[in-house]
Write a protein that holds these residues in place. Structure first.
Motif, PDB file in Angstrom:
ATOM      1  N   LYS A 179      37.884 -37.630  25.366  1.00 13.46           N
ATOM      2  CA  LYS A 179      36.469 -37.935  25.556  1.00 13.46           C
ATOM      3  C   LYS A 179      35.758 -37.999  24.196  1.00 13.46           C
ATOM      4  O   LYS A 179      36.150 -37.321  23.253  1.00 13.46           O
ATOM      5  CB  LYS A 179      35.805 -36.848  26.407  1.00 13.46           C
ATOM      6  N   ASP A 180      34.681 -38.783  24.135  1.00 11.71           N
ATOM      7  CA  ASP A 180      33.890 -38.889  22.913  1.00 11.71           C
ATOM      8  C   ASP A 180      32.775 -37.855  22.866  1.00 11.71           C
ATOM      9  O   ASP A 180      32.024 -37.808  21.898  1.00 11.71           O
ATOM     10  CB  ASP A 180      33.276 -40.283  22.794  1.00 11.71           C
ATOM     11  N   THR A 181      32.658 -37.015  23.909  1.00 14.21           N
ATOM     12  CA  THR A 181      31.530 -36.099  24.041  1.00 14.21           C
ATOM     13  C   THR A 181      31.903 -34.648  23.722  1.00 14.21           C
ATOM     14  O   THR A 181      31.088 -33.754  23.925  1.00 14.21           O
ATOM     15  CB  THR A 181      30.978 -36.172  25.473  1.00 14.21           C
ATOM     16  N   ASP A 182      33.128 -34.404  23.241  1.00 15.76           N
ATOM     17  CA  ASP A 182      33.579 -33.028  23.053  1.00 15.76           C
ATOM     18  C   ASP A 182      34.726 -33.007  22.047  1.00 15.76           C
ATOM     19  O   ASP A 182      35.363 -34.035  21.786  1.00 15.76           O
ATOM     20  CB  ASP A 182      34.060 -32.452  24.398  1.00 15.76           C
ATOM     21  N   LEU A 230      34.595 -33.324  17.704  1.00 12.57           N
ATOM     22  CA  LEU A 230      33.465 -34.131  18.149  1.00 12.57           C
ATOM     23  C   LEU A 230      32.852 -34.837  16.937  1.00 12.57           C
ATOM     24  O   LEU A 230      32.686 -34.240  15.873  1.00 12.57           O
ATOM     25  CB  LEU A 230      32.417 -33.227  18.807  1.00 12.57           C
TER      26      LEU A 230
END
Length: 211
Positions: free
Chosen positions: A194-197, A26
């Motif tokens: 994903k950019d969130t994890d 992340l």
């Protein structure tokens, strides 16, 4: 024991499989809590994807503890390995974990999952064309369900994909058959990460001498 640091050999082989991995932390975190494990032993090869709860160093530490436990008990059944990880991680943040053993001739896969690390087996020349890992909810090191492994037949070219929840589940609709494992892993991370994890995808293709 394979880890996530350093460059990965795009032609890596372990026992009856060739494999590839792609991962990223992340943004803003010094290290990823997602870790892969691939190691051959006399009975075949153990393959795992580990996702430490949360992010950063504590998540990474929990994942490394799980990987060390798998290494120390290599060759034991997947249910026993999961139980050993659960015992070893009692004082850690905990992980979610999917594990598979592909036997030495590449003719059979046994797998088990606790938590939301996706597992999909893609068939090169069989029906159904893909099968999903029947993982169950829980956290290894905190609370796990009753463990039930599943065993499937394999043929040359069949391909296993493990993906942590930093990979959108839509990845499973796109078959990696025909790709080299490292190319498939890079593509899945690039297209579905994903950019969130933290995110990790591990791809292993059966290349054993299967009649």
């Amino acid at each position: 024991m394979e880890g996530m640091t350093g460059a990965h050999d795009p032609n890596a082989r372990a026992g009856p499989v060739e494999w590839g991995v792609a991962s990223r932390a992340l943004r803003g975190q010094p290290e990823s809590g997602d870790l892969h494990f691939v190691e051959a032993f006399s009975g075949g090869v153990l393959i795992a994807a580990i996702d430490g709860l949360g992010h950063g160093p504590e998540a990474a530490l929990a994942s490394r503890m799980a990987a060390a436990t798998l290494h120390d008990h290599l060759g034991e059944p997947v249910t026993t390995l999961m139980e050993r990880c659960h015992a070893a991680l009692q004082k850690s943040r905990g992980v979610v974990l999917s594990v598979a053993i592909i036997e030495a001739r590449g003719r059979e896969l046994t797998w088990l999952g606790v938590g939301n690390v996706d597992g999909t087996l893609y068939r090169a020349n069989a029906v159904p064309p893909r099968e999903s890992l029947p993982h169950r909810g829980g956290v290894v090191g905190y609370q796990i369900p009753s463990l039930r492994q599943a065993t499937l037949p394999l043929a040359a070219g069949d391909t296993l994909v493990f993906a942590t929840d930093g990979i959108d589940s839509a990845f499973s609709m796109e078959s990696p058959i025909g790709w080299r494992p490292q190319g498939a892993a890079d593509h899945i991370l690039r297209s579905y990460g994903k950019d969130t994890d933290d995110a990790l995808v591990l791809v292993a293709r059966v290349i054993g001498d299967v009649p």
